[in-house]
Motif scaffolding. Structure first.
Motif, short mmCIF file in Angstrom:
data_model
loop_
_atom_site.label_atom_id
_atom_site.label_comp_id
_atom_site.label_asym_id
_atom_site.label_seq_id
_atom_site.Cartn_x
_atom_site.Cartn_y
_atom_site.Cartn_z
N PHE A 279 -7.19 -8.11 -2.63
CA PHE A 279 -6.00 -7.35 -2.98
C PHE A 279 -6.33 -6.00 -3.62
O PHE A 279 -5.45 -5.34 -4.17
CB PHE A 279 -5.08 -8.19 -3.87
N ASP A 280 -7.58 -5.58 -3.48
CA ASP A 280 -7.97 -4.21 -3.80
C ASP A 280 -8.18 -3.40 -2.51
O ASP A 280 -8.54 -2.23 -2.57
CB ASP A 280 -9.26 -4.18 -4.62
N ASP A 281 -7.97 -4.05 -1.37
CA ASP A 281 -8.16 -3.40 -0.06
C ASP A 281 -6.82 -3.38 0.68
O ASP A 281 -6.43 -4.35 1.31
CB ASP A 281 -9.22 -4.15 0.74
N ARG A 282 -6.12 -2.25 0.60
CA ARG A 282 -4.78 -2.20 1.20
C ARG A 282 -4.83 -2.27 2.72
O ARG A 282 -3.83 -2.60 3.36
CB ARG A 282 -4.04 -0.94 0.77
N GLY B 49 -3.29 0.85 -9.23
CA GLY B 49 -3.59 2.23 -8.88
C GLY B 49 -3.81 2.44 -7.39
O GLY B 49 -4.38 3.45 -6.98
N ILE B 50 -3.38 1.47 -6.58
CA ILE B 50 -3.53 1.56 -5.13
C ILE B 50 -2.18 1.92 -4.51
O ILE B 50 -1.19 1.23 -4.71
CB ILE B 50 -4.03 0.22 -4.53
N GLU B 51 -2.15 3.01 -3.76
CA GLU B 51 -0.89 3.50 -3.23
C GLU B 51 -0.61 2.95 -1.83
O GLU B 51 -1.47 2.97 -0.95
CB GLU B 51 -0.91 5.03 -3.15
N THR B 52 0.58 2.41 -1.63
CA THR B 52 1.06 2.02 -0.31
C THR B 52 2.58 2.01 -0.37
O THR B 52 3.17 2.22 -1.44
CB THR B 52 0.50 0.66 0.15
N SER B 53 3.22 1.75 0.76
CA SER B 53 4.69 1.76 0.79
C SER B 53 5.17 0.95 1.97
O SER B 53 4.40 0.64 2.89
CB SER B 53 5.22 3.20 0.92
N ASP B 54 6.45 0.62 1.95
CA ASP B 54 7.06 -0.09 3.07
C ASP B 54 6.89 0.72 4.35
O ASP B 54 6.52 0.17 5.40
CB ASP B 54 8.54 -0.34 2.78
N GLU B 55 7.13 2.01 4.29
CA GLU B 55 7.01 2.86 5.49
C GLU B 55 5.59 2.86 6.02
O GLU B 55 5.37 2.77 7.24
CB GLU B 55 7.44 4.29 5.15
N TRP B 56 4.60 2.95 5.13
CA TRP B 56 3.19 2.98 5.54
C TRP B 56 2.81 1.69 6.27
O TRP B 56 2.16 1.72 7.32
CB TRP B 56 2.31 3.18 4.31
N ASP C 242 7.57 -5.46 -2.61
CA ASP C 242 6.95 -6.34 -3.61
C ASP C 242 5.44 -6.09 -3.67
O ASP C 242 4.86 -5.96 -4.76
CB ASP C 242 7.19 -7.81 -3.27
N LEU C 243 4.82 -6.03 -2.50
CA LEU C 243 3.38 -5.85 -2.45
C LEU C 243 2.97 -4.46 -2.91
O LEU C 243 1.96 -4.30 -3.60
CB LEU C 243 2.88 -6.11 -1.01
N ALA C 244 3.78 -3.46 -2.56
CA ALA C 244 3.49 -2.10 -2.99
C ALA C 244 3.51 -1.99 -4.51
O ALA C 244 2.66 -1.31 -5.12
CB ALA C 244 4.50 -1.13 -2.38
N ALA C 245 4.45 -2.68 -5.15
CA ALA C 245 4.52 -2.67 -6.61
C ALA C 245 3.31 -3.36 -7.22
O ALA C 245 2.75 -2.90 -8.23
CB ALA C 245 5.81 -3.36 -7.06
N GLN C 246 2.88 -4.46 -6.60
CA GLN C 246 1.70 -5.19 -7.08
C GLN C 246 0.45 -4.32 -6.98
O GLN C 246 -0.38 -4.29 -7.92
CB GLN C 246 1.52 -6.47 -6.25
N LEU C 247 0.32 -3.60 -5.88
CA LEU C 247 -0.86 -2.75 -5.69
C LEU C 247 -0.80 -1.52 -6.59
O LEU C 247 -1.83 -1.03 -7.07
CB LEU C 247 -0.98 -2.35 -4.23
N ALA C 248 0.42 -1.00 -6.79
CA ALA C 248 0.58 0.19 -7.64
C ALA C 248 0.08 -0.08 -9.05
O ALA C 248 -0.46 0.82 -9.73
CB ALA C 248 2.04 0.63 -7.66
N ALA C 249 0.25 -1.30 -9.52
CA ALA C 249 -0.22 -1.68 -10.85
C ALA C 249 -1.74 -1.58 -10.95
O ALA C 249 -2.29 -1.47 -12.05
CB ALA C 249 0.24 -3.10 -11.18
#
Length: 326
Positions: free
Chosen positions: A157-160, A31-38, A22-29
């Motif tokens: 929420f701009d700082d992953r 342009g911030i890349e993250t993932s469950d694995e990360w 959920d959070l990765a999708a929010q950040l992707a919007a």
């Protein structure tokens, strides 16, 4: 001799559960890349809970407190003192204190003292040490100790590197005067020279800073946390004249699974003696230890007579440990 003993626990997580995906999708919007694995690889966190817009730290605290009171068998009116550990109080400067707001929401009038405790992620340990001192000095018989946070309100929420780590929640215990040993040892420390590596938003009266969100130097916090948590746990054990092998459960501040595992290893404790809940709620600061304690109490892992080591480290820089027999 009078001891203080935990006679009830409670916890509360807001209804909104946010997974890593959920959070990765929010950040992707953005342009911030993250993932469950990360996120999982670096912290062990899989999800966190966020308070609703109309939920404040006091609301979370009251929900946890009511469960702790029910477990203790006491009524709210039997509480002599309320200590609320929080870095996200309902009002700026804890004015009025969140503890006083909790007192009012519990329907209590003029029958208890109430104040907030500010030691960030070590707040619950500091509050437990304070409650223990009040009881042993004969100044209170029953103390409600609460850790409660709405960290989602102070995250960037701009700082992953920070926004993926924290969540909201509350945990509470009722500490009561007892003839049986309960709290066996407490040790507290602080070193203000490290204050800059983990800090919250600047308040309006601080004209020297325009910091608007939580800031954390992750590597510096990690290095310091691993070092001090082992030392303070050993200090508490030495005070209680207890070997580390007699610890039945280790409940560290639920911030980062790597820090927690490293601490257990340094103490010579197997992983199955550590209570882990960080994967479900992330770092809830002052709420994390009582949240984990309540989970382990209610699922039956922690039993009467078990020795439990609770330890935390947080901004300030502060750290401490409480060794208690349940």
């Amino acid at each position: 001799m009078t001891y203080s003993k935990i006679i009830g626990t409670g916890s509360y997580l807001p209804a909104k559960r946010v997974t890593n995906d959920d959070l990765a999708a929010q950040l992707a919007a953005k342009g911030i890349e993250t993932s469950d694995e990360w996120i999982v690889t670096r912290s062990g966190i899989s999800a966190r809970h966020y308070a609703a817009p109309d939920e404040n730290a006091s609301d979370l605290a009251v929900n946890a407190a009511r469960k702790a009171l029910e477990a203790s068998g006491l009524e709210a009116e039997q509480i002599d003192l309320i200590i609320v550990a929080t870095s996200t109080p309902d009002y700026f400067g804890s004015f009025p204190s969140t503890a006083c707001i909790v007192q009012n929401k519990l329907g209590m009038r003029n029958n208890s003292a109430a104040f907030d405790m500010g030691a960030v992620c070590s707040g619950f340990v500091y509050a437990m040490a304070t409650a223990d001192a009040f009881i042993k000095a004969g100044n209170a018989k029953n103390v409600l100790v609460i850790g409660t946070e709405v960290f989602s309100r102070i995250l960037d929420f701009d700082d992953r590197s920070t926004c993926v780590l924290f969540g909201d929640g509350a945990g509470a215990v009722v500490l009561a005067a007892s003839e049986e040993p309960g709290v066996l040892a407490v040790k507290l420390h602080a070193d203000g020279s490290h204050g800059g590596i983990l800090c919250g938003p600047a308040n309006p009266s601080n004209q020297a800073s325009n910091q608007k969100f939580l800031y954390m130097d992750g590597p510096a916090v990690f290095k310091l946390a691993v070092s001090v948590l082992e030392k303070v746990a050993n200090e508490a054990l030495a005070h209680a004249q207890m070997p580390a092998g007699d610890i039945d459960w280790l409940i560290p501040h639920q911030a980062n699974l790597r820090i927690m595992t490293g601490t257990a290893k340094k103490l010579g404790l197997p992983a199955d003696k550590m209570v882990v809940t960080v994967h479900e709620h992330g770092n809830t600061s002052a709420a994390s230890i009582p949240l984990a304690l309540d989970v382990a109490m209610r699922d039956g892992r922690i039993k009467p007579g078990h020795n439990v080591m609770m330890e935390g480290v947080g901004g300030g820089f502060t750290w401490g440990a409480v060794l208690a027999r349940m």
